[in-house]
Design an enzyme around this catalytic site. Structure first.
Site, PDB file in Angstrom:
ATOM      1  N   TYR A  32       0.817  -1.212   0.000  1.00 40.92           N
ATOM      2  CA  TYR A  32       0.000   0.000   0.000  1.00 40.92           C
ATOM      3  C   TYR A  32       0.850   1.260   0.000  1.00 40.92           C
ATOM      4  CZ  TYR A  32       0.995   0.919   4.953  1.00 40.92           C
ATOM      5  OH  TYR A  32       1.619   1.219   6.133  1.00 40.92           O
ATOM      6  N   ARG A  51       7.793   3.774  -5.193  1.00 40.71           N
ATOM      7  CA  ARG A  51       7.873   2.826  -4.069  1.00 40.71           C
ATOM      8  C   ARG A  51       6.770   1.782  -4.167  1.00 40.71           C
ATOM      9  NH1 ARG A  51       7.796   5.173   1.900  1.00 40.71           N
ATOM     10  NH2 ARG A  51       5.581   5.367   1.429  1.00 40.71           N
ATOM     11  N   ARG A  99      -8.356 -20.315  -1.434  1.00 40.27           N
ATOM     12  CA  ARG A  99      -7.325 -20.127  -0.418  1.00 40.27           C
ATOM     13  C   ARG A  99      -6.239 -21.202  -0.476  1.00 40.27           C
ATOM     14  NH1 ARG A  99      -5.705 -21.162   4.706  1.00 40.27           N
ATOM     15  NH2 ARG A  99      -4.880 -19.376   5.847  1.00 40.27           N
ATOM     16  N   HIS A 101      -1.704 -20.987   0.406  1.00 43.85           N
ATOM     17  CA  HIS A 101      -0.629 -20.034   0.676  1.00 43.85           C
ATOM     18  C   HIS A 101       0.166 -19.683  -0.579  1.00 43.85           C
ATOM     19  CE1 HIS A 101      -1.716 -20.975   4.718  1.00 43.85           C
ATOM     20  NE2 HIS A 101      -0.726 -20.280   5.253  1.00 43.85           N
ATOM     21  N   LYS A 146       6.367  -2.031   1.906  1.00 45.01           N
ATOM     22  CA  LYS A 146       5.200  -1.422   2.564  1.00 45.01           C
ATOM     23  C   LYS A 146       4.021  -2.388   2.434  1.00 45.01           C
ATOM     24  CE  LYS A 146       3.596   3.190   3.663  1.00 45.01           C
ATOM     25  NZ  LYS A 146       4.184   3.350   5.000  1.00 45.01           N
ATOM     26  N   GLU A 178      12.776   1.938  13.963  1.00 46.82           N
ATOM     27  CA  GLU A 178      11.869   3.010  13.515  1.00 46.82           C
ATOM     28  C   GLU A 178      10.595   2.966  14.353  1.00 46.82           C
ATOM     29  OE1 GLU A 178      10.155   2.508   9.587  1.00 46.82           O
ATOM     30  OE2 GLU A 178      10.113   0.330   9.798  1.00 46.82           O
ATOM     31  N   LEU A 202      11.278   0.800   6.902  1.00 50.91           N
ATOM     32  CA  LEU A 202      10.611   1.265   5.691  1.00 50.91           C
ATOM     33  C   LEU A 202      11.266   2.602   5.317  1.00 50.91           C
ATOM     34  CD1 LEU A 202       8.158   2.998   4.263  1.00 50.91           C
ATOM     35  CD2 LEU A 202       8.381   0.579   3.708  1.00 50.91           C
TER      36      LEU A 202
HETATM   37  C1  LIG Z   1       4.870   4.395   5.768  1.00 47.06           C
HETATM   38  C2  LIG Z   1       5.828   4.129   6.869  1.00 47.06           C
HETATM   39  C3  LIG Z   1       6.817   5.063   7.247  1.00 47.06           C
HETATM   40  C4  LIG Z   1       6.875   6.470   6.717  1.00 47.06           C
HETATM   41  O1  LIG Z   1       6.976   6.561   5.332  1.00 47.06           O
HETATM   42  P1  LIG Z   1       6.527   7.877   4.577  1.00 47.06           P
HETATM   43  O2  LIG Z   1       6.750   7.524   3.140  1.00 47.06           O
HETATM   44  O3  LIG Z   1       7.404   8.979   5.035  1.00 47.06           O
HETATM   45  O4  LIG Z   1       5.091   8.106   4.919  1.00 47.06           O
HETATM   46  C5  LIG Z   1       7.764   4.672   8.186  1.00 47.06           C
HETATM   47  N1  LIG Z   1       7.708   3.455   8.759  1.00 47.06           N
HETATM   48  C6  LIG Z   1       6.760   2.551   8.462  1.00 47.06           C
HETATM   49  C7  LIG Z   1       6.766   1.236   9.143  1.00 47.06           C
HETATM   50  C8  LIG Z   1       5.788   2.859   7.508  1.00 47.06           C
HETATM   51  O5  LIG Z   1       4.838   1.969   7.224  1.00 47.06           O
END
Ligand SMILES: *Cc1c(COP(=O)(O)O)cnc(C)c1O
Length: 284
Positions: A32, A51, A99, A101, A146, A178, A202
């Protein structure tokens, strides 16, 4: 908001439905993006689309539309919804299939959905900063994707919420990674330090903008792993994300960061970030 994108159509939001065997619904098998909208314009949309493609490719989903066409559809959606200040949420799943995997064989069609949401700029948080907690990072080893799979992130954020905090700062042992939905930075003796963009975090689009303005303004940056000890000794701490922009962190596990109020480098970066927004989207 009234409308939604499903694949290559904009339809009424109430008519947008998910198949109960959609792999996004059953497995979190998809990726996403969240894109900020200021003055009806998407900020850093090209970077988000890149991305999106990269995340999808890394789990073997080929997006069936050109990025330019998806971007145009998102622009149409924003216009139809008359969104001025908010976000676009967009996801793609591998599609619906019985379904199992393993990836479905043959011609399963990925499902893209998107919708808009009004969202104000979080002025109070930007001004005063936010409280956070520390929590062990229990996520998988491909945090660079993501992914729709957000259980680790959700559990971390819930823990923060239960303690009246805005965000959970995650760490693997002594190493800070993070936030649950944000990147984390410390400032020490004028240098901005943030985790290198590898498989453990991320790579935020907001992070990229921050690193760019640091470079342009001779603010020294070190992209490297930093420890819980360095976090505790930092002069300033802040987080970044699409929706949180540059948000000062003033409390970690009930202890004040530095003086307990947003520091000078954080404030400078907030001003530089705002300038970047205004360069792309006009005065906010
Ligand atoms: C989306 C996200 C971010 C921040 O990413 P941006 O592109 O700056 O919005 C940081 N860490 C995680 C785990 C995320 O899912």
């Amino acid at each position: 908001m009234k409308y939604a994108i499903v694949n290559d159509h904009i339809i009424n939001r109430e008519e947008a439905k998910v198949d109960i065997e959609d792999r996004g619904y059953q497995f979190g098998d998809g990726v996403y993006e969240v894109i900020r909208v200021y003055n009806g314009k998407m900020f850093t949309v090209k970077e988000h689309m890149e991305r999106f493609v990269r995340s999808a490719e890394s789990i073997g989903i080929k997006i069936p539309y050109a990025s330019e066409n998806i971007t145009k559809m998102l622009e149409d959606l924003i216009e139809k919804d008359n969104l001025k200040l908010g976000i676009v949420y967009m996801q793609i799943t591998r599609g619906a299939a019985p379904r199992n995997h393993a990836f479905p064989a043959g011609d399963v069609v990925p499902v893209i959905t998107a919708y808009t949401k009004e969202m104000p700029i979080p002025e109070a948080n930007l001004q005063s900063g936010v409280k956070t907690i520390l929590t062990e990072d229990i996520r998988w080893l491909r945090c660079d994707i993501k992914s729709l799979n957000l259980l680790g992130n959700i559990l971390a954020k819930q823990k923060a919420a239960e303690q009246g905090c805005y965000e959970a700062i995650q760490h693997r042992g002594q190493d800070v990674t993070e936030g649950s939905s944000s990147n984390v930075y410390i400032v020490k003796n004028g240098t901005v330090i943030t985790h290198e963009s590898n498989n453990l975090i991320l790579k935020g689009i907001t992070k990229d903008v921050i690193l760019k303005v640091c470079a342009e303004n001779e603010i020294p940056v070190e992209e490297r792993t930093f420890s819980l000890e360095e976090l505790a000794q930092a002069d300033e701490v802040f987080l970044s994300s699409t929706t949180s922009e540059v948000t000062p962190i003033v409390v970690i596990d009930e202890k004040k960061v530095g003086t307990g109020s947003p520091g000078p480098i954080t404030k400078k970066l907030q001003a530089l970030f705002k300038q970047e927004i205004e360069n792309q989207c006009g005065i906010i």
